[in-house]
Design a protein around this motif. Structure first.
Motif, PDB file in Angstrom:
ATOM      1  N   MET A   1       0.826  -1.185   0.000  1.00  0.00           N
ATOM      2  CA  MET A   1       0.000   0.000   0.000  1.00  0.00           C
ATOM      3  C   MET A   1       0.865   1.242   0.000  1.00  0.00           C
ATOM      4  SD  MET A   1      -3.268  -0.203   2.407  1.00  0.00           S
ATOM      5  CE  MET A   1      -4.476  -1.405   2.032  1.00  0.00           C
ATOM      6  N   THR A   2       0.347   2.276  -0.604  1.00  0.00           N
ATOM      7  CA  THR A   2       1.034   3.560  -0.630  1.00  0.00           C
ATOM      8  C   THR A   2       0.133   4.612  -0.016  1.00  0.00           C
ATOM      9  OG1 THR A   2       2.112   2.907  -2.684  1.00  0.00           O
ATOM     10  CG2 THR A   2       2.151   5.243  -2.127  1.00  0.00           C
ATOM     11  N   TYR A   3       0.714   5.485   0.775  1.00  0.00           N
ATOM     12  CA  TYR A   3      -0.043   6.558   1.418  1.00  0.00           C
ATOM     13  C   TYR A   3       0.644   7.892   1.153  1.00  0.00           C
ATOM     14  CZ  TYR A   3      -2.198   2.864   4.193  1.00  0.00           C
ATOM     15  OH  TYR A   3      -2.872   1.755   4.594  1.00  0.00           O
ATOM     16  N   ARG A   4      -0.115   8.935   1.329  1.00  0.00           N
ATOM     17  CA  ARG A   4       0.442  10.281   1.402  1.00  0.00           C
ATOM     18  C   ARG A   4      -0.286  10.977   2.530  1.00  0.00           C
ATOM     19  NH1 ARG A   4      -2.040  14.781   0.149  1.00  0.00           N
ATOM     20  NH2 ARG A   4      -3.901  14.793  -1.091  1.00  0.00           N
ATOM     21  N   LEU A   5       0.381  11.844   3.219  1.00  0.00           N
ATOM     22  CA  LEU A   5      -0.229  12.540   4.344  1.00  0.00           C
ATOM     23  C   LEU A   5      -1.332  13.456   3.831  1.00  0.00           C
ATOM     24  CD1 LEU A   5      -0.175  13.193   7.378  1.00  0.00           C
ATOM     25  CD2 LEU A   5       1.408  15.032   6.828  1.00  0.00           C
ATOM     26  N   ASP A   6      -2.526  13.294   4.355  1.00  0.00           N
ATOM     27  CA  ASP A   6      -3.628  14.169   3.988  1.00  0.00           C
ATOM     28  C   ASP A   6      -3.677  15.365   4.928  1.00  0.00           C
ATOM     29  OD1 ASP A   6      -6.118  14.844   2.525  1.00  0.00           O
ATOM     30  OD2 ASP A   6      -7.011  14.545   4.503  1.00  0.00           O
ATOM     31  N   HIS A   7      -3.811  15.102   6.225  1.00  0.00           N
ATOM     32  CA  HIS A   7      -3.790  16.204   7.180  1.00  0.00           C
ATOM     33  C   HIS A   7      -3.559  15.682   8.587  1.00  0.00           C
ATOM     34  CE1 HIS A   7      -8.055  15.042   7.791  1.00  0.00           C
ATOM     35  NE2 HIS A   7      -7.912  15.585   8.979  1.00  0.00           N
ATOM     36  N   ILE A   8      -3.316  16.598   9.487  1.00  0.00           N
ATOM     37  CA  ILE A   8      -3.150  16.328  10.912  1.00  0.00           C
ATOM     38  C   ILE A   8      -4.193  17.173  11.633  1.00  0.00           C
ATOM     39  CG2 ILE A   8      -1.583  16.621  12.875  1.00  0.00           C
ATOM     40  CD1 ILE A   8       0.711  16.294  10.799  1.00  0.00           C
ATOM     41  N   ALA A   9      -4.738  16.665  12.714  1.00  0.00           N
ATOM     42  CA  ALA A   9      -5.719  17.399  13.513  1.00  0.00           C
ATOM     43  C   ALA A   9      -5.145  17.668  14.897  1.00  0.00           C
ATOM     44  CB  ALA A   9      -7.003  16.596  13.627  1.00  0.00           C
ATOM     45  N   LEU A  10      -5.248  18.902  15.345  1.00  0.00           N
ATOM     46  CA  LEU A  10      -4.785  19.286  16.675  1.00  0.00           C
ATOM     47  C   LEU A  10      -5.946  19.812  17.496  1.00  0.00           C
ATOM     48  CD1 LEU A  10      -1.486  21.303  16.130  1.00  0.00           C
ATOM     49  CD2 LEU A  10      -1.753  19.000  17.037  1.00  0.00           C
ATOM     50  N   LEU A  11      -6.061  19.323  18.697  1.00  0.00           N
ATOM     51  CA  LEU A  11      -7.012  19.858  19.658  1.00  0.00           C
ATOM     52  C   LEU A  11      -6.297  20.978  20.399  1.00  0.00           C
ATOM     53  CD1 LEU A  11      -9.870  19.213  20.639  1.00  0.00           C
ATOM     54  CD2 LEU A  11      -8.845  17.747  22.383  1.00  0.00           C
ATOM     55  N   GLY A  48       0.338  21.683  -0.864  1.00  0.00           N
ATOM     56  CA  GLY A  48      -0.844  20.851  -0.681  1.00  0.00           C
ATOM     57  C   GLY A  48      -0.973  20.226   0.694  1.00  0.00           C
ATOM     58  N   ARG A  49      -0.093  20.545   1.621  1.00  0.00           N
ATOM     59  CA  ARG A  49      -0.145  19.990   2.974  1.00  0.00           C
ATOM     60  C   ARG A  49      -0.932  20.929   3.882  1.00  0.00           C
ATOM     61  NH1 ARG A  49       1.966  16.886  -0.135  1.00  0.00           N
ATOM     62  NH2 ARG A  49       3.763  15.588   0.264  1.00  0.00           N
ATOM     63  N   ARG A  50      -1.625  20.335   4.848  1.00  0.00           N
ATOM     64  CA  ARG A  50      -2.461  21.156   5.729  1.00  0.00           C
ATOM     65  C   ARG A  50      -2.711  20.420   7.039  1.00  0.00           C
ATOM     66  NH1 ARG A  50      -8.026  19.705   2.509  1.00  0.00           N
ATOM     67  NH2 ARG A  50      -7.703  17.503   2.824  1.00  0.00           N
ATOM     68  N   PHE A  51      -3.200  21.156   8.001  1.00  0.00           N
ATOM     69  CA  PHE A  51      -3.683  20.552   9.236  1.00  0.00           C
ATOM     70  C   PHE A  51      -4.822  21.411   9.754  1.00  0.00           C
ATOM     71  CE2 PHE A  51      -0.236  23.319  10.612  1.00  0.00           C
ATOM     72  CZ  PHE A  51      -0.695  23.904  11.785  1.00  0.00           C
TER      73      PHE A  51
END
Length: 128
Positions: A1-11, A48-51
Motif C-alpha cells: 500500500m502507498t499513502y500520502r499525508l492528507d492532514h493532521i488534527a490538533l485539539l 498541498g499539505r495542511r492541518f
C-alpha cells in the motif's frame, strides 16, 4: 500500500489564540474550511499539505519539545530576524532560550511553543 499525508488534527485550548500564533508568529496561512462552520480551522503548510485545529479539552494531551511539528523554511534567516525583532521566545532542542539548534549535518533549527503548548520546529533544511 502507498499513502500520502492528507492532514493532521490538533485539539487546542483557545482556537483564536492558536490561529493568531500559527498565522501571526509562524506565518502560515489559514485555508478554506471544506466542512464549513467555524469550530474547525484549516492551516495551509504549502505544497498541498495542511492541518486543522479545533478547540477542546486538552487536559490529557502531553506535549514536549521532542514531540513537535517540523517546518522547513527557505527564508530561515529572515524568519529568525523577524521573531527576534518582535521579541518572540524560541529555543534550541535543549531548551536554551534564544539559541539555535545545529545538527551535525549543518541544518539549523529553532523551537517555538504555541499557546496550547505544542512545539513547532522551524528549520533551514533544503530538501532535494
Amino acid at each position: 500500500m502507498t499513502y500520502r499525508l492528507d492532514h493532521i488534527a490538533l485539539l487546542v485550548r483557545d482556537l483564536e489564540a492558536e490561529i493568531a500564533f500559527l498565522t501571526g508568529v509562524i506565518g502560515l496561512t489559514e485555508g478554506v474550511n471544506p466542512m464549513g462552520g467555524t469550530t474547525i480551522r484549516w492551516i495551509e503548510i504549502g505544497d498541498g499539505r495542511r492541518f486543522h485545529v479545533q478547540a477542546g479539552d486538552v487536559s490529557r494531551t502531553f506535549v514536549e519539545r521532542r514531540t513537535h511539528f517540523a517546518l522547513s523554511s527557505p527564508t530561515f534567516d529572515r524568519f529568525l530576524e523577524d521573531i527576534r525583532n518582535r521579541g518572540i521566545a524560541f529555543s534550541d532542542m535543549k531548551g536554551t532560550p534564544g539559541a539555535i539548534n545545529t545538527r551535525p549535518d549543518g541544518m539549523r533549527a529553532v523551537f517555538l511553543q504555541s499557546p496550547t503548548g505544542y512545539w513547532f520546529e522551524i528549520n533551514d533544511w533544503q530538501h532535494d
